[in-house]
Structures are given as structure tokens and as C-alpha cells.
Design a protein around this motif. Structure first.
Motif, PDB file in Angstrom:
ATOM      1  N   GLU A  58       0.846  -1.187   0.000  1.00  0.00           N
ATOM      2  CA  GLU A  58       0.000   0.000   0.000  1.00  0.00           C
ATOM      3  C   GLU A  58       0.885   1.242   0.000  1.00  0.00           C
ATOM      4  N   SER A  59       0.424   2.282  -0.704  1.00  0.00           N
ATOM      5  CA  SER A  59       1.227   3.494  -0.812  1.00  0.00           C
ATOM      6  C   SER A  59       0.342   4.674  -1.165  1.00  0.00           C
ATOM      7  N   HIS A  60       0.767   5.874  -0.728  1.00  0.00           N
ATOM      8  CA  HIS A  60       0.053   7.096  -1.124  1.00  0.00           C
ATOM      9  C   HIS A  60       0.474   7.555  -2.510  1.00  0.00           C
ATOM     10  N   LYS A  96      -4.897   8.573 -18.751  1.00  0.00           N
ATOM     11  CA  LYS A  96      -3.532   8.951 -19.094  1.00  0.00           C
ATOM     12  C   LYS A  96      -2.644   8.871 -17.860  1.00  0.00           C
ATOM     13  N   VAL A  97      -1.461   8.308 -18.044  1.00  0.00           N
ATOM     14  CA  VAL A  97      -0.470   8.260 -16.970  1.00  0.00           C
ATOM     15  C   VAL A  97       0.680   9.181 -17.363  1.00  0.00           C
ATOM     16  N   ASP A  98       0.870  10.230 -16.606  1.00  0.00           N
ATOM     17  CA  ASP A  98       1.907  11.228 -16.895  1.00  0.00           C
ATOM     18  C   ASP A  98       3.062  11.036 -15.919  1.00  0.00           C
ATOM     19  N   TYR A  99       4.266  10.912 -16.455  1.00  0.00           N
ATOM     20  CA  TYR A  99       5.419  10.664 -15.584  1.00  0.00           C
ATOM     21  C   TYR A  99       5.641  11.797 -14.585  1.00  0.00           C
ATOM     22  N   THR A 100       5.148  13.006 -14.901  1.00  0.00           N
ATOM     23  CA  THR A 100       5.355  14.133 -13.981  1.00  0.00           C
ATOM     24  C   THR A 100       4.603  13.936 -12.661  1.00  0.00           C
ATOM     25  N   GLU A 101       3.584  13.059 -12.667  1.00  0.00           N
ATOM     26  CA  GLU A 101       2.888  12.744 -11.413  1.00  0.00           C
ATOM     27  C   GLU A 101       3.867  12.230 -10.364  1.00  0.00           C
ATOM     28  N   PHE A 102       4.837  11.460 -10.820  1.00  0.00           N
ATOM     29  CA  PHE A 102       5.759  10.815  -9.893  1.00  0.00           C
ATOM     30  C   PHE A 102       6.871  11.751  -9.437  1.00  0.00           C
ATOM     31  N   ASP A 104       6.486  14.588  -8.299  1.00  0.00           N
ATOM     32  CA  ASP A 104       6.009  15.247  -7.084  1.00  0.00           C
ATOM     33  C   ASP A 104       6.287  14.422  -5.841  1.00  0.00           C
ATOM     34  N   HIS A 105       6.726  13.189  -6.049  1.00  0.00           N
ATOM     35  CA  HIS A 105       7.018  12.301  -4.915  1.00  0.00           C
ATOM     36  C   HIS A 105       8.517  12.014  -4.817  1.00  0.00           C
ATOM     37  N   LYS A 109      13.687  11.407 -12.692  1.00  0.00           N
ATOM     38  CA  LYS A 109      12.945  11.385 -13.950  1.00  0.00           C
ATOM     39  C   LYS A 109      12.984  10.007 -14.596  1.00  0.00           C
ATOM     40  N   GLU A 110      14.150   9.370 -14.591  1.00  0.00           N
ATOM     41  CA  GLU A 110      14.259   8.056 -15.227  1.00  0.00           C
ATOM     42  C   GLU A 110      13.319   7.052 -14.571  1.00  0.00           C
ATOM     43  N   ASP A 111      13.280   7.075 -13.225  1.00  0.00           N
ATOM     44  CA  ASP A 111      12.382   6.170 -12.509  1.00  0.00           C
ATOM     45  C   ASP A 111      10.925   6.532 -12.763  1.00  0.00           C
ATOM     46  N   ALA A 112      10.652   7.829 -12.853  1.00  0.00           N
ATOM     47  CA  ALA A 112       9.285   8.285 -13.090  1.00  0.00           C
ATOM     48  C   ALA A 112       8.787   7.840 -14.461  1.00  0.00           C
ATOM     49  N   VAL A 113       9.637   7.945 -15.473  1.00  0.00           N
ATOM     50  CA  VAL A 113       9.264   7.525 -16.825  1.00  0.00           C
ATOM     51  C   VAL A 113       9.011   6.020 -16.861  1.00  0.00           C
ATOM     52  N   ARG A 114       9.906   5.259 -16.201  1.00  0.00           N
ATOM     53  CA  ARG A 114       9.738   3.800 -16.161  1.00  0.00           C
ATOM     54  C   ARG A 114       8.435   3.433 -15.448  1.00  0.00           C
ATOM     55  N   ARG A 115       8.183   4.102 -14.358  1.00  0.00           N
ATOM     56  CA  ARG A 115       6.989   3.789 -13.577  1.00  0.00           C
ATOM     57  C   ARG A 115       5.713   4.145 -14.348  1.00  0.00           C
ATOM     58  N   SER A 116       5.738   5.246 -15.071  1.00  0.00           N
ATOM     59  CA  SER A 116       4.564   5.628 -15.852  1.00  0.00           C
ATOM     60  C   SER A 116       4.313   4.628 -16.975  1.00  0.00           C
TER      61      SER A 116
END
Length: 215
Positions: A58-60, A96-102, A104-105, A109-116
Motif C-alpha cells: 500500500e502506498s500514497h 492517461k499516466v503522466d510521468y510528472t505525477e511521480f 512530485d514524490h 525522472k528516469e524512474d518516473a518515466v519507467r513507472r509511468s
């Protein structure tokens, strides 16, 4: 010999039908990101399985669940009635999944793009499960958020077109901005059950309804 073979085949088909009705029903837990789907899946698993292992983390952070996770043979007993289900905790569905959402946490960027990218694949997997592999749906909504969204309307429409039994759970009633009535107004054609999966509020009614709808 032909008569005996036909009789044996008929008995085999009848037995297969009998046992197939006893197979656990696959119940998909659906809804938008961060509605509390995994929190609910984990609570059900803790309450009704021998070891109480979590279905997933679980995660916010949005899109923590990026692959469908399945917990098999969950036996729920309510009011003398027993129902066996496989819980399928699905990724949150969004348009839509935008990498910029991540970003904010505090994510690189590389991890955010992969996660998106993984989250986008997870949405596709969730839709596949909905169209092909579930026998019923628990639709989880954050009762502190506006339920009148394109995603919610689309998913409820797909569920209805599949003629799947569905329960709507208005989660997070422990929050100050919670409004269960707002969800009831959005989807009056379906029963809405209030709960807090995090705090465990109203779980007795949740289990009563699961046994009633999916038993």
C-alpha cells in the motif's frame, strides 16, 4: 459399447459441471488510482485467509499497483452462507499516466518515466481482466473525491455491458470530506456500501454484501 461410452461421457460432463460451479469466483477490485483498492484487498486477505498475507504493498504514491495481483481461495462466511472467491487486485484505471505525477514524490525522472510506462501497461492488463477473466466486480471509490469522472462512467458502463454483478464501495469514510451520498447519486442503479478499508469501519456490511452478491 457405444451406449456405455455415451453414458460415461454424460456422467463426466455432469460431474464437470457440478465441480465447476464450486470453483472460486474471480472478483476484480477496480477503480481509479489511490481509491484504496489494495488496502481493501489486504484487509479481506487478513480477515479471511489462514496466514493473512498481504495481496500487495500500500502506498500514497499513485499507481503503486502496476500489475494485477491475485489472492486465491478466500473463504468468506456470513449468516450461514459461505462464498469462495479469488481476489484480483487491479491497477488503478485512468485515461492517461503522466510521468510528472511521480516527480512530485521525489522520484528521479528516469524512474518516473519507467513507472509511468509500467502503470500504462497495468491499465491495459486491468482492462483485459475485466473483459475476459472476472466473474464479478468490486468497484472502489474514494468518497472524498468527485465520482463524476470519465473513467468511472466508462468503467461502470463496461461492467454493465459485460452483465457482471457489481458492488460499489464508497471508501475512506474516515476522511472529513467524505460524501457517500455523492457516490450514490452518481450511480443510483447500483448498491453503494460505505467503508474505511484503512480503519476497518463497516466491514461487517462489506462482507455481508460480498456473500450476498457473489455467493
Amino acid at each position: 459399447m457405444g451406449l456405455l461410452t455415451g453414458l460415461r461421457d454424460s456422467i463426466s460432463r455432469a460431474a464437470s459441471s457440478l465441480f465447476s460451479e464450486q470453483d472460486p469466483k474471480r472478483i476484480g477490485i477496480y477503480g481509479p488510482p489511490n481509491a484504496g483498492k489494495t488496502t481493501l484487498a489486504n484487509r479481506i486477505a487478513r480477515d479471511w485467509t489462514e496466514h493473512g498475507d498481504a495481496v500487495g504493498p500500500e502506498s500514497h504514491i499513485p499507481h503503486e499497483t502496476r500489475r494485477a495481483r491475485r489472492k486465491e481461495n478466500v473463504e468468506i462466511e456470513r449468516n450461514g452462507k459461505s462464498v469462495s472467491i479469488d481476489i484480483v487486485d487491479t491497477p488503478g484505471v485512468t485515461t492517461k499516466v503522466d510521468y510528472t505525477e511521480f516527480l512530485d514524490h521525489d522520484m528521479e525522472k528516469e524512474d518516473a518515466v519507467r513507472r509511468s510506462r509500467e502503470a500504462t501497461e497495468g491499465v491495459a492488463e486491468a482492462m483485459h481482466w475485466l473483459r475476459e477473466d472476472v466473474d464479478g466486480v468490486i468497484y472502489v471509490l474514494d468518497s472524498a473525491e468527485d465520482p463524476f469522472t470519465q473513467v468511472n462512467t466508462m468503467l461502470i458502463g463496461i461492467i454493465e455491458s459485460q452483465d457482471l454483478p457489481v458492488l460499489i464501495f464508497a471508501n475512506k469514510i474516515d476522511l472529513e470530506d467524505s460524501s457517500v451520498q455523492r457516490i450514490r447519486n452518481a450511480f443510483p442503479q447500483h448498491e453503494t456500501v460505505p467503508l474505511s478499508a484503512l480503519e476497518g469501519d463497516n466491514m461487517d456490511e462489506v462482507y455481508d454484501k460480498i456473500a450476498e452478491y457473489f455467493g
